[in-house]
Motif scaffolding. Structure first.
Motif, PDB file in Angstrom:
ATOM      1  N   GLY A   1     -10.061  66.172 -17.924  1.00 27.10           N
ATOM      2  CA  GLY A   1      -9.683  67.210 -16.969  1.00 27.10           C
ATOM      3  C   GLY A   1      -8.894  66.715 -15.777  1.00 27.10           C
ATOM      4  O   GLY A   1      -8.351  67.520 -15.015  1.00 27.10           O
ATOM      5  N   GLY A   2      -8.847  65.385 -15.588  1.00 26.96           N
ATOM      6  CA  GLY A   2      -8.070  64.833 -14.486  1.00 26.96           C
ATOM      7  C   GLY A   2      -8.649  65.080 -13.112  1.00 26.96           C
ATOM      8  O   GLY A   2      -7.938  64.970 -12.099  1.00 26.96           O
ATOM      9  N   GLU A   3      -9.935  65.403 -13.028  1.00 22.04           N
ATOM     10  CA  GLU A   3     -10.550  65.625 -11.717  1.00 22.04           C
ATOM     11  C   GLU A   3     -10.842  64.296 -11.024  1.00 22.04           C
ATOM     12  O   GLU A   3     -11.002  63.261 -11.667  1.00 22.04           O
ATOM     13  N   THR A   4     -10.940  64.332  -9.708  1.00 22.43           N
ATOM     14  CA  THR A   4     -11.239  63.132  -8.932  1.00 22.43           C
ATOM     15  C   THR A   4     -12.742  62.984  -8.743  1.00 22.43           C
ATOM     16  O   THR A   4     -13.508  63.954  -8.896  1.00 22.43           O
ATOM     17  N   THR A   5     -13.164  61.779  -8.386  1.00 23.41           N
ATOM     18  CA  THR A   5     -14.595  61.562  -8.125  1.00 23.41           C
ATOM     19  C   THR A   5     -15.043  62.379  -6.923  1.00 23.41           C
ATOM     20  O   THR A   5     -16.174  62.887  -6.894  1.00 23.41           O
ATOM     21  N   GLU A   6     -14.177  62.521  -5.927  1.00 20.20           N
ATOM     22  CA  GLU A   6     -14.531  63.306  -4.743  1.00 20.20           C
ATOM     23  C   GLU A   6     -14.747  64.780  -5.108  1.00 20.20           C
ATOM     24  O   GLU A   6     -15.693  65.427  -4.629  1.00 20.20           O
ATOM     25  N   LYS A   7     -13.874  65.288  -5.968  1.00 19.10           N
ATOM     26  CA  LYS A   7     -14.011  66.676  -6.402  1.00 19.10           C
ATOM     27  C   LYS A   7     -15.319  66.879  -7.166  1.00 19.10           C
ATOM     28  O   LYS A   7     -16.010  67.900  -6.996  1.00 19.10           O
ATOM     29  N   LEU A   8     -15.681  65.911  -8.001  1.00 17.82           N
ATOM     30  CA  LEU A   8     -16.907  66.038  -8.776  1.00 17.82           C
ATOM     31  C   LEU A   8     -18.150  65.973  -7.893  1.00 17.82           C
ATOM     32  O   LEU A   8     -19.163  66.613  -8.196  1.00 17.82           O
ATOM     33  N   THR A   9     -18.084  65.215  -6.813  1.00 16.46           N
ATOM     34  CA  THR A   9     -19.195  65.210  -5.859  1.00 16.46           C
ATOM     35  C   THR A   9     -19.390  66.600  -5.270  1.00 16.46           C
ATOM     36  O   THR A   9     -20.518  67.108  -5.165  1.00 16.46           O
ATOM     37  N   GLU A  10     -18.287  67.248  -4.901  1.00 16.53           N
ATOM     38  CA  GLU A  10     -18.365  68.612  -4.390  1.00 16.53           C
ATOM     39  C   GLU A  10     -18.925  69.563  -5.456  1.00 16.53           C
ATOM     40  O   GLU A  10     -19.726  70.457  -5.148  1.00 16.53           O
ATOM     41  N   THR A  11     -18.513  69.357  -6.702  1.00 19.06           N
ATOM     42  CA  THR A  11     -18.974  70.198  -7.803  1.00 19.06           C
ATOM     43  C   THR A  11     -20.480  70.064  -8.007  1.00 19.06           C
ATOM     44  O   THR A  11     -21.185  71.061  -8.251  1.00 19.06           O
ATOM     45  N   LEU A  12     -21.004  68.844  -7.901  1.00 21.03           N
ATOM     46  CA  LEU A  12     -22.442  68.618  -8.048  1.00 21.03           C
ATOM     47  C   LEU A  12     -23.217  69.334  -6.943  1.00 21.03           C
ATOM     48  O   LEU A  12     -24.241  69.990  -7.207  1.00 21.03           O
ATOM     49  N   HIS A  13     -22.744  69.220  -5.719  1.00 23.39           N
ATOM     50  CA  HIS A  13     -23.415  69.897  -4.610  1.00 23.39           C
ATOM     51  C   HIS A  13     -23.395  71.415  -4.816  1.00 23.39           C
ATOM     52  O   HIS A  13     -24.403  72.099  -4.591  1.00 23.39           O
ATOM     53  N   ALA A  14     -22.240  71.927  -5.249  1.00 14.47           N
ATOM     54  CA  ALA A  14     -22.122  73.378  -5.441  1.00 14.47           C
ATOM     55  C   ALA A  14     -23.059  73.865  -6.536  1.00 14.47           C
ATOM     56  O   ALA A  14     -23.700  74.915  -6.394  1.00 14.47           O
ATOM     57  N   ALA A  15     -23.160  73.104  -7.625  1.00 16.58           N
ATOM     58  CA  ALA A  15     -24.055  73.497  -8.713  1.00 16.58           C
ATOM     59  C   ALA A  15     -25.496  73.524  -8.244  1.00 16.58           C
ATOM     60  O   ALA A  15     -26.269  74.436  -8.594  1.00 16.58           O
TER      61      ALA A  15
END
Length: 623
Positions: free
Chosen positions: A603-617
């Motif tokens: 998906g080409g996402e960044t590690t920073e973006k995935l950290t935000e995604t984890l918090h949001a989930a």
């Protein structure tokens, strides 16, 4: 400790595009060697090197390194701890040195003796590429238990190699395609990370791999394997007393720790509350009086910090706690997956990376750890449980079974002889299907068991075989984790238990010195009693644990994610997988970890973006 990269042209000479790829590969490996970098090319070969300067930080030790005659070239990652002894032999044979580095000793040994003679003499952790101009042969090698990595990809006109997959993926035009079969194997809890890549077209040298590349192609061989060196007569003929074995092990450990303390930089110890790292910390104090230690302190879950500090006080080593809360976990987990190039399914992965980052912040470049002791000395509960199925042949149990029954049971158990064997206790068809998933690893089980045939009783044979099998399964994933996550922070992690003489000694110990009186690592614990608190030695074994609350709520990421598509889950099954991840922490980490891996690479996402995604989930699950 460094990062290495190379391009081998099968026919045409190295061109501008190849040199650009070397530059990209070196940039992708910058974390492995922030102190220096250089490259070299000639004819059909280009090499790159990123340096983490630990032994001889002077420019004289810069790589790629050439012999004085220019006929041998080396890029090297790791440490060969017996380099001083090897240097004396080489000097006696007329070799002249320009530095005091171990890298030059490796180069001179390879060039003077040849790789097939030199590599088995190296005592340490290493991977390297050595080019012999005289024979136009390129050699790639990895240490005997695979502590240091090497990835290889063969394209139509080139062979690419590097310390990590991501360097090969950085090459222009190399496709980033995830292998669905490898995803399946990891989700089936197969040990794959050290020797197999999740990316199509990339393979990894196996432990003790010694590959020769010429115009004729790649000749793959190995220079060491436990099946090749095992002398069962040493096991069955062992009559040494406990006192003699304790003295021998004490000496071997002291010698190994002293070698592993060689560095022109600061050294620290990873000190948990257990036996292995505590013993290494205590012995290292003798050779590095200034040494301090680190212990990870999860702020939710079980913490070993108090036990570790008990060891620290006992041996006179100050310990620094590395706190990990939920925010830190979510911050580091995507980074862990990026550097592991796998799913990062165990909570300890984040703990190790947090520790490595703290080391680097404190200016520490070398960290000692106790990894490998459980595999070599019998410290896991599943090794002991491997004996259970074989008790039918013990006295007097065998009196109550017919010979025919025992023979049939033997043939069935032999196919999956250890408690962690794939298909252990299952039917023939079940075993066959599971073996087909990973034949090279799973067919090793009966090979090991058969090789131990002279060892009696069968319970001892199963126990020792389980220990040997773990060297090629469980330990491989641990070593992969240690290399990738320490080097992510530019820290070299050393494993003193995996020294050549200690390995040889441990694999030839009888079961009674490994498991006795329902106690694993019996002999090692007897030695440890001289050095660290008995309370820590005989406490129940506890792995790195975090509270389920750390990751509560993130199971929702499996809905509509990349993993669903990669595994072709039917729509009707999505709720089942999400429910499994909600209920079971281990499944949650594995499934969501693989989802994060795919979001990074597909998906080409960044590690920073995935950290935000984890918090949001996690927040959405609470609303």
């Amino acid at each position: 400790m460094c990062g290495i990269a190379g391009v081998w042209r099968k026919r045409d000479p190295i061109g501008i595009a190849d040199l650009s790829d070397i530059a990209r590969m070196m940039q992708a490996l910058a974390h492995r060697g922030p102190d220096d970098h250089d490259s070299w090319s000639s004819g059909r070969l280009a090499l790159g090197h990123r340096r983490l300067a630990i032994i001889d930080p002077s420019p004289a030790a810069r790589e790629p390194m050439l012999t004085a005659c220019g006929q041998g070239v080396l890029v090297y990652n790791g440490e060969v701890y017996n380099y001083r002894t090897l240097r004396q032999v080489l000097e006696a044979e007329g070799r002249v040195f320009r530095s005091v580095s171990d890298a030059e000793v490796v180069l001179q040994a390879l060039h003077h003796w040849g790789p097939e003679k030199a590599v088995p003499l190296f005592d340490g952790m290493f991977s390297f590429a050595y080019f012999d101009v005289r024979s136009s042969a390129l050699w790639l090698a990895r240490d005997r238990l695979g502590i240091k990595p090497m990835s290889v990809a063969e394209t139509g006109g080139r062979i690419l190699f590097a310390s990590e997959d991501k360097a090969i993926l950085a090459c222009e035009g190399f496709p980033c395609r995830v292998d669905a079969r490898e995803i399946t194997l990891r989700l089936a809890w197969q040990s794959r990370d050290s020797s197999y890549s999740l990316f199509e077209g990339i393979e990894r040298l196996p432990p003790a791999g010694l590959w020769k590349i010429t115009d004729g192609g790649i000749e793959k061989r190995r220079f060491w394997h436990v099946l090749d060196v095992l002398e069962t007569a040493r096991i069955t003929g062992d009559t040494a007393s406990d006192a003699v074995q304790m003295a021998t092990l004490q000496t071997l450990l002291e010698d190994s720790v002293e070698l592993h303390c060689i560095a022109d930089t600061s050294i620290a110890a990873a000190c948990s509350g257990g036996v292995d790292s505590g013993l290494i910390t205590a012995l290292a104090k003798r050779f590095r009086p200034e040494i301090h230690g680190y212990v990870v302190d999860p702020l939710l879950g079980h913490s070993e910090a108090a036990n570790a500090e008990r060891t620290g006080r006992h041996v006179g080593v100050s310990l620094r706690r590395v706190p990990v809360d939920r925010n830190r976990f979510f911050e580091l987990w995507p980074k862990v997956i990026w550097h592991l190039e796998s799913d990062g399914w165990h909570a300890s992965h984040v703990g190790l990376m947090a520790m490595a980052e703290q080391c680097r912040a404190d200016g520490v470049k070398v960290l000692l750890t106790g990894e490998g002791a459980d595999e070599l000395f019998g410290g896991y509960a599943w090794q002991a449980s491997s004996m259970r199925a074989w008790r039918a042949w013990s006295w007097p149990a065998r009196l109550f079974r017919s010979k025919r029954w025992l023979d049939r049971k033997f043939q069935r158990l032999r196919q999956a002889p250890f408690s962690r064997s794939i298909g252990h206790g299952g039917g023939w068809s079940h075993n066959a299907v599971l073996r087909a998933l990973s034949p090279d690893l799973n067919f090793l089980q009966p090979e090991i068991f058969d090789r131990l045939q002279p060892v009696t009783p069968l319970t001892d044979r199963a126990f020792l075989g389980s220990c040997f099998f773990d060297m090629y399964s469980h330990l491989q994933d641990l070593l992969h984790r240690h290399d990738r996550l320490s080097m992510a922070a530019s820290v070299e992690l050393r494993v003193p238990f995996l020294e050549n003489r200690l390995i040889d000694y441990a694999i030839h110990l009888p079961r009674r010195h490994k498991y006795r009186d329902k106690t694993g690592k019996w002999l090692l614990k007897k030695v440890a009693e001289k050095h660290i608190p008995r309370e820590n030695i005989h406490a129940p074994k506890v792995g790195f644990e975090i509270s389920p609350h750390f990751t509560a709520g993130i199971h929702g990421l499996l809905r509509g994610g990349f993993l669903r598509d990669a595994m072709k889950w039917p729509a009707a099954s999505i709720d089942d997988f999400v429910g499994l991840a909600r209920r079971d922490v281990a499944s949650r980490l594995r499934l969501v970890g693989m989802e994060l891996f795919l979001r990074l690479h597909a998906g080409g996402e960044t590690t920073e973006k995935l950290t935000e995604t984890l918090h949001a989930a996690a927040r959405n699950d609470q609303t």
